[in-house]
Every structure is written in structure tokens, then in C-alpha cells.
Design a protein around this motif. Structure first.
Motif, PDB file in Angstrom:
ATOM      1  N   MET A   1      57.975  55.448  29.269  1.00 58.10           N
ATOM      2  CA  MET A   1      57.725  55.037  30.631  1.00 58.10           C
ATOM      3  C   MET A   1      56.445  54.213  30.676  1.00 58.10           C
ATOM      4  SD  MET A   1      57.498  57.495  33.838  1.00 58.10           S
ATOM      5  CE  MET A   1      56.799  56.986  35.318  1.00 58.10           C
ATOM      6  N   THR A   2      56.499  53.068  31.320  1.00 55.10           N
ATOM      7  CA  THR A   2      55.360  52.173  31.420  1.00 55.10           C
ATOM      8  C   THR A   2      54.772  52.266  32.820  1.00 55.10           C
ATOM      9  OG1 THR A   2      56.437  50.666  29.891  1.00 55.10           O
ATOM     10  CG2 THR A   2      54.612  49.799  31.186  1.00 55.10           C
ATOM     11  N   THR A   3      53.450  52.336  32.879  1.00 58.22           N
ATOM     12  CA  THR A   3      52.780  52.327  34.182  1.00 58.22           C
ATOM     13  C   THR A   3      51.929  51.073  34.286  1.00 58.22           C
ATOM     14  OG1 THR A   3      50.900  53.572  33.335  1.00 58.22           O
ATOM     15  CG2 THR A   3      52.712  54.839  34.304  1.00 58.22           C
ATOM     16  N   THR A   4      51.834  50.555  35.470  1.00 58.58           N
ATOM     17  CA  THR A   4      50.993  49.374  35.688  1.00 58.58           C
ATOM     18  C   THR A   4      49.879  49.740  36.657  1.00 58.58           C
ATOM     19  OG1 THR A   4      52.396  48.638  37.509  1.00 58.58           O
ATOM     20  CG2 THR A   4      52.894  47.757  35.324  1.00 58.58           C
ATOM     21  N   ALA A   5      48.722  49.177  36.410  1.00 56.63           N
ATOM     22  CA  ALA A   5      47.580  49.423  37.288  1.00 56.63           C
ATOM     23  C   ALA A   5      47.768  48.639  38.581  1.00 56.63           C
ATOM     24  CB  ALA A   5      46.289  49.003  36.602  1.00 56.63           C
ATOM     25  N   VAL A   6      47.432  49.263  39.682  1.00 57.48           N
ATOM     26  CA  VAL A   6      47.522  48.601  40.979  1.00 57.48           C
ATOM     27  C   VAL A   6      46.307  47.692  41.130  1.00 57.48           C
ATOM     28  CG1 VAL A   6      47.597  48.940  43.461  1.00 57.48           C
ATOM     29  CG2 VAL A   6      48.759  50.548  41.943  1.00 57.48           C
ATOM     30  N   GLN A   7      46.571  46.433  41.428  1.00 59.94           N
ATOM     31  CA  GLN A   7      45.492  45.469  41.614  1.00 59.94           C
ATOM     32  C   GLN A   7      45.425  45.057  43.078  1.00 59.94           C
ATOM     33  OE1 GLN A   7      46.127  42.135  39.044  1.00 59.94           O
ATOM     34  NE2 GLN A   7      45.228  43.152  37.293  1.00 59.94           N
ATOM     35  N   ALA A   8      44.252  44.666  43.484  1.00 60.14           N
ATOM     36  CA  ALA A   8      44.081  44.131  44.833  1.00 60.14           C
ATOM     37  C   ALA A   8      44.818  42.798  44.919  1.00 60.14           C
ATOM     38  CB  ALA A   8      42.601  43.929  45.123  1.00 60.14           C
ATOM     39  N   PRO A   9      45.192  42.375  46.107  1.00 57.73           N
ATOM     40  CA  PRO A   9      45.820  41.059  46.245  1.00 57.73           C
ATOM     41  C   PRO A   9      44.926  39.972  45.638  1.00 57.73           C
ATOM     42  CG  PRO A   9      45.938  42.265  48.312  1.00 57.73           C
ATOM     43  CD  PRO A   9      45.085  43.066  47.386  1.00 57.73           C
ATOM     44  N   TRP A  10      45.550  38.890  45.208  1.00 57.20           N
ATOM     45  CA  TRP A  10      44.861  37.833  44.476  1.00 57.20           C
ATOM     46  C   TRP A  10      43.600  37.362  45.194  1.00 57.20           C
ATOM     47  CZ3 TRP A  10      43.991  32.776  46.041  1.00 57.20           C
ATOM     48  CH2 TRP A  10      43.460  31.943  45.062  1.00 57.20           C
ATOM     49  N   ALA A  11      43.690  37.058  46.491  1.00 54.54           N
ATOM     50  CA  ALA A  11      42.529  36.527  47.218  1.00 54.54           C
ATOM     51  C   ALA A  11      41.406  37.556  47.320  1.00 54.54           C
ATOM     52  CB  ALA A  11      42.939  36.061  48.599  1.00 54.54           C
ATOM     53  N   MET A  12      41.746  38.818  47.456  1.00 52.82           N
ATOM     54  CA  MET A  12      40.721  39.846  47.571  1.00 52.82           C
ATOM     55  C   MET A  12      39.952  40.031  46.266  1.00 52.82           C
ATOM     56  SD  MET A  12      40.663  40.671  50.653  1.00 52.82           S
ATOM     57  CE  MET A  12      39.599  42.070  50.620  1.00 52.82           C
ATOM     58  N   ARG A  13      40.551  39.677  45.152  1.00 52.62           N
ATOM     59  CA  ARG A  13      39.835  39.773  43.863  1.00 52.62           C
ATOM     60  C   ARG A  13      38.777  38.696  43.736  1.00 52.62           C
ATOM     61  NH1 ARG A  13      45.350  40.773  40.998  1.00 52.62           N
ATOM     62  NH2 ARG A  13      45.396  38.540  41.203  1.00 52.62           N
ATOM     63  N   LEU A  14      38.843  37.651  44.573  1.00 52.74           N
ATOM     64  CA  LEU A  14      37.863  36.563  44.532  1.00 52.74           C
ATOM     65  C   LEU A  14      36.651  36.842  45.409  1.00 52.74           C
ATOM     66  CD1 LEU A  14      40.301  33.540  44.828  1.00 52.74           C
ATOM     67  CD2 LEU A  14      39.356  34.549  42.752  1.00 52.74           C
ATOM     68  N   VAL A  15      36.746  37.826  46.291  1.00 52.77           N
ATOM     69  CA  VAL A  15      35.678  38.125  47.246  1.00 52.77           C
ATOM     70  C   VAL A  15      34.527  38.818  46.533  1.00 52.77           C
ATOM     71  CG1 VAL A  15      35.091  39.423  49.328  1.00 52.77           C
ATOM     72  CG2 VAL A  15      37.315  38.305  49.136  1.00 52.77           C
ATOM     73  N   THR A  16      33.316  38.383  46.814  1.00 52.26           N
ATOM     74  CA  THR A  16      32.126  39.024  46.264  1.00 52.26           C
ATOM     75  C   THR A  16      31.179  39.366  47.397  1.00 52.26           C
ATOM     76  OG1 THR A  16      31.006  36.910  45.959  1.00 52.26           O
ATOM     77  CG2 THR A  16      32.261  37.757  44.070  1.00 52.26           C
ATOM     78  N   ASP A  17      30.291  40.304  47.157  1.00 51.97           N
ATOM     79  CA  ASP A  17      29.307  40.671  48.169  1.00 51.97           C
ATOM     80  C   ASP A  17      28.315  39.533  48.341  1.00 51.97           C
ATOM     81  OD1 ASP A  17      30.332  43.207  48.693  1.00 51.97           O
ATOM     82  OD2 ASP A  17      29.226  44.096  47.023  1.00 51.97           O
ATOM     83  N   ARG A  18      27.968  39.244  49.592  1.00 51.13           N
ATOM     84  CA  ARG A  18      26.994  38.193  49.883  1.00 51.13           C
ATOM     85  C   ARG A  18      25.576  38.686  49.680  1.00 51.13           C
ATOM     86  NH1 ARG A  18      27.855  36.072  55.586  1.00 51.13           N
ATOM     87  NH2 ARG A  18      26.000  34.960  54.963  1.00 51.13           N
ATOM     88  N   LEU A  19      25.339  39.963  49.949  1.00 53.31           N
ATOM     89  CA  LEU A  19      24.007  40.522  49.838  1.00 53.31           C
ATOM     90  C   LEU A  19      24.055  41.742  48.933  1.00 53.31           C
ATOM     91  CD1 LEU A  19      23.093  40.395  53.624  1.00 53.31           C
ATOM     92  CD2 LEU A  19      22.349  38.809  51.855  1.00 53.31           C
TER      93      LEU A  19
END
Length: 88
Positions: A1-19
Motif C-alpha cells: 500500500m502506497t501513501t502520499t503526503a498531503v501538500q498544500a495547494p500549489w499557490a499556497m506553497r509560494l506564500v511566505t511570511d512578510r514579517l
């Protein structure tokens, strides 16, 4: 049985903290009844200065739009407002 890690949507992976994220420099906030402003205090009850806030300026922008085909451009008219924030 193969499991896959749940990833955030593509655009949300590009978001970084401003401060940088860190603990706040205050413990509590109360409203001063006389001045109607917030008073921030630390763990010892001393008032903490939160610094100055920026000031906003609203300015109008103008554009030139043409008439129909073969007509001269119309005069500039204010058609929008832009808000700019400045530090005090």
C-alpha cells in the motif's frame, strides 16, 4: 500500500511570511477611558510603546480615453483614487 503526503495547494506553497514571527512584546491591552486609546503593558505591568503608525494619503489619478474611431482623445479626467501609506 502506497501513501502520499498531503501538500498544500500549489499557490499556497509560494506564500511566505512578510514579517518575522515572534512573541509579542506585550502581555495585555486595555482601553484608556480618558483618551480612548489602547494601552499595551508587559508582564511587569509597565506600559510598552508600540511605535508610530503610518499615515495614508489618497491621491486622484487621471487618464485619457479616446472617443470612437478617428476621433481625438478626450481631456484628462480624474477616474480613480490611489491610497499610499507612509511612515510617520
Amino acid at each position: 500500500m502506497t501513501t502520499t503526503a498531503v501538500q498544500a495547494p500549489w499557490a499556497m506553497r509560494l506564500v511566505t511570511d512578510r514579517l518575522p514571527v515572534g512573541a509579542p512584546s506585550y502581555v495585555s491591552v486595555v482601553l484608556d477611558a480618558a483618551s480612548q486609546t489602547a494601552v499595551y503593558t508587559d508582564a511587569t505591568g509597565q506600559v510598552v510603546e508600540m511605535g508610530k503608525h503610518g499615515t495614508s494619503k489618497t491621491t486622484g489619478t487621471a487618464s485619457v480615453s479616446g472617443g470612437g474611431d478617428g476621433q481625438k482623445p478626450q481631456p484628462q479626467t480624474q477616474d480613480d483614487n490611489t491610497t499610499d501609506y507612509e511612515s510617520d
